[in-house]
Design a protein around this motif. Structure first.
Motif, short mmCIF file in Angstrom:
data_model
loop_
_atom_site.label_atom_id
_atom_site.label_comp_id
_atom_site.label_asym_id
_atom_site.label_seq_id
_atom_site.Cartn_x
_atom_site.Cartn_y
_atom_site.Cartn_z
N GLY A 26 1.05 -1.13 0.15
CA GLY A 26 -0.14 0.03 -0.02
C GLY A 26 0.84 1.27 -0.11
O GLY A 26 2.29 1.28 0.08
N HIS A 27 0.15 2.50 -0.25
CA HIS A 27 1.11 3.64 -0.02
C HIS A 27 0.94 4.19 1.53
O HIS A 27 1.68 5.05 1.83
CB HIS A 27 0.63 4.59 -1.06
N ASP A 28 0.12 3.58 2.30
CA ASP A 28 -0.13 4.19 3.69
C ASP A 28 -0.92 2.92 4.32
O ASP A 28 -1.06 2.20 3.84
CB ASP A 28 -0.90 5.46 3.79
N VAL A 29 -1.38 3.31 5.55
CA VAL A 29 -2.02 2.36 6.54
C VAL A 29 -3.27 3.21 7.07
O VAL A 29 -3.02 4.18 7.63
CB VAL A 29 -1.30 1.63 7.47
N ASP A 30 -4.27 2.57 6.79
CA ASP A 30 -5.76 3.49 7.08
C ASP A 30 -6.32 2.61 8.28
O ASP A 30 -6.49 1.46 8.26
CB ASP A 30 -6.56 3.46 5.92
N PHE A 31 -6.87 3.53 9.32
CA PHE A 31 -7.53 2.92 10.49
C PHE A 31 -9.00 3.64 10.52
O PHE A 31 -8.98 4.66 10.56
CB PHE A 31 -6.74 2.83 11.67
N VAL A 62 -0.02 7.30 7.98
CA VAL A 62 -0.98 6.51 8.78
C VAL A 62 -2.31 7.49 8.56
O VAL A 62 -1.87 8.69 8.97
CB VAL A 62 -0.65 6.32 10.05
N ASP A 63 -3.38 6.88 8.28
CA ASP A 63 -4.49 7.71 8.45
C ASP A 63 -5.52 7.25 9.45
O ASP A 63 -5.54 5.77 9.58
CB ASP A 63 -5.43 7.78 7.00
N LEU A 64 -6.09 7.96 10.42
CA LEU A 64 -6.86 7.49 11.37
C LEU A 64 -8.29 8.30 11.37
O LEU A 64 -8.15 9.64 11.17
CB LEU A 64 -6.41 7.74 12.91
N GLY A 105 -16.76 3.05 3.00
CA GLY A 105 -16.13 4.18 2.43
C GLY A 105 -14.48 4.06 2.39
O GLY A 105 -13.99 4.33 1.56
N TRP A 106 -14.13 3.88 3.67
CA TRP A 106 -12.52 3.95 3.89
C TRP A 106 -12.01 2.44 3.58
O TRP A 106 -10.63 2.58 3.33
CB TRP A 106 -12.24 4.10 5.48
N THR A 107 -12.70 1.64 3.32
CA THR A 107 -12.24 0.15 2.74
C THR A 107 -11.84 0.37 1.20
O THR A 107 -10.94 0.01 0.61
CB THR A 107 -13.16 -0.68 2.98
MN MN Z 1 -5.17 6.86 3.13
#
Ligand code: MN
Ligand code: 8DG
Ligand code: MN
Length: 371
Positions: A203-208, A294-296, A310-312
């Motif tokens: 991935g380019h980042d990790v989203d939570f 990282v996005d939270l 949406g975030w998936t």
């Molecule tokens: Mn993201």
């Protein structure tokens, strides 16, 4: 080889979103060519054409095997004449001249390079290009250019955050975020979203997504998490956005709209010994850590399902699903809510499954959403 695509065209005729399994990501060339065309259209502010190329790429990706003859694409939806021409050229010559021309174009190269920096969008990139700037060095040496905080971090950690994040690194970050969140609130709910939830290897980042079992208890949680990451000395950059969520508003008709939940965009330090199998490295790197984006996001718990969907992502899948909802079901939905225009009411959604049920669709697993 002629593909049997009847099942596929049938489901597309009904306007259903394209489903793409993560394993198809190994296929290359035609999609890459279409992505260059999509990107170039985006730089030229031709949004319609950009979406058309992305949609065509996702249709090709969803096929059970690679396209080897033009006949195989006959009857496929969403393939416009431009896309057909590209595929024909690639099949015939092994390359596409229009795509190569774009790749050699100075403006395309500059905009692609500039927008690869965290915090730099097409508008800023265009502004820099118009000033005659062509390289990072020229940008950083130009006194008249004022970088904002996000862009400064983007340049500072460029080498690290422009290289891919592995599954093992995402897993290590999950442990760190989980421990931090649960130290503050043991019963808080945490979910890994984005590409890694769809089963992607990189991935380019990790989203939570983070929320709490009771509505309202999420208030203040994110700032607390940020403080705690700061105390651990692993927070390299943080942009926090407070909530602007309004529960009375109807879902947006714009398929691209961002959500109004409280969130933060971070750059976090990840140490070598925290990752099974070690870090993804650039040649010559010897540091014992790397920086990762990282996005939270913190939706209130009653919006958890729509926010999770949406975030998936993928962006393309969610865009298709929203389009299907509006065109085929007279329903509006975004990260905040699902609304039935015929019944003039919001539909309750506790899980992602509920959303698919309301839309009259079979459940699509996260790993099938890689359109
Ligand atoms: Mn993201
Ligand atoms: P990647 O990181 O591996 O490149 O892929 P990804 O995980 O699918 O992309 P992403 O850019 O991290 O975004 C994950 C999903 O989140 C994507 O479908 C778009 C969606 N998304 C929202 N709201 C917002 C937002 O405010 N900002 C961003 N960056 N993405 C958002 O639903
Ligand atoms: Mn992501």
């Amino acid at each position: 080889q002629v593909l049997d695509i009847s099942w596929f065209t049938e489901s597309m005729r009904e306007g259903r979103p394209v489903t793409v399994e993560s394993r198809h990501h190994i296929q290359v060339r035609d999609f890459d060519a279409l992505e260059v065309l999509a990107e170039s259209s985006e730089f030229n502010e031709n949004e319609g054409r950009c979406l058309a190329f992305r949609r065509a790429a996702s249709v090709l990706k969803s096929l059970p095997s690679a396209v080897r003859s033009l006949g195989a694409t006959q009857g496929l939806p969403c393939l416009g004449e431009h896309t057909e021409a590209v595929i024909e050229e690639i099949l015939q010559f092994g390359r596409c001249f229009k795509v190569e021309e774009i790749q050699c174009d100075e403006r395309y190269q500059a905009l692609k390079l500039f927008t690869s920096v965290f915090g730099v969008g097409p508008k800023t990139a265009e502004k820099w290009y118009r000033r005659g700037l062509r390289s990072f060095k020229e940008i950083l040496n130009e006194p008249a250019i004022q970088l904002n905080k996000m862009q400064r971090a983007g340049f500072l950690y460029y080498r690290d955050i422009s290289k891919t994040v592995s599954k093992a690194e995402a897993q290590a970050l999950r442990c760190i975020i989980e421990e931090t969140v649960h130290w503050i609130m043991p019963d808080a709910i945490l979910a890994l979203t984005g590409g890694f939830r769809r089963g992607k290897e990189y991935g380019h980042d990790v989203d939570f997504l983070v929320t709490t079992p009771e509505l309202g208890r999420e208030e203040g949680l994110l700032l607390h998490v940020i403080d705690r990451l700061q105390d651990q000395g692993i927070l390299l950059y943080c942009e926090h956005q407070g909530t602007t969520f309004d529960a009375t508003k109807l879902p947006s008709c714009n398929f691209e709209a961002m959500d109004h939940f409280e969130k933060c965009f971070l750059i976090v330090r990840l140490y070598e010994d925290q990752v099974e199998g070690g870090l993804q490295r650039n040649p010559g790197d010897s540091r014992a850590w790397r920086a990762i984006r990282v996005d939270l996001v913190v939706p209130p718990v009653d919006r958890y399902a729509t926010a999770l969907l949406g975030w998936t992502g993928s962006r393309q899948f969610v865009r298709d699903l929203r389009r299907f909802a509006r065109k085929e079901r007279r329903m509006l939905f975004d990260n905040h809510a699902l609304y039935d225009k015929t019944k003039k009411m919001f539909l309750s959604t506790t899980t992602e499954e509920d959303i698919f049920v309301h839309l009259g669709l079979e459940y699509v697993e996260p790993w099938q959403r890689n359109a």
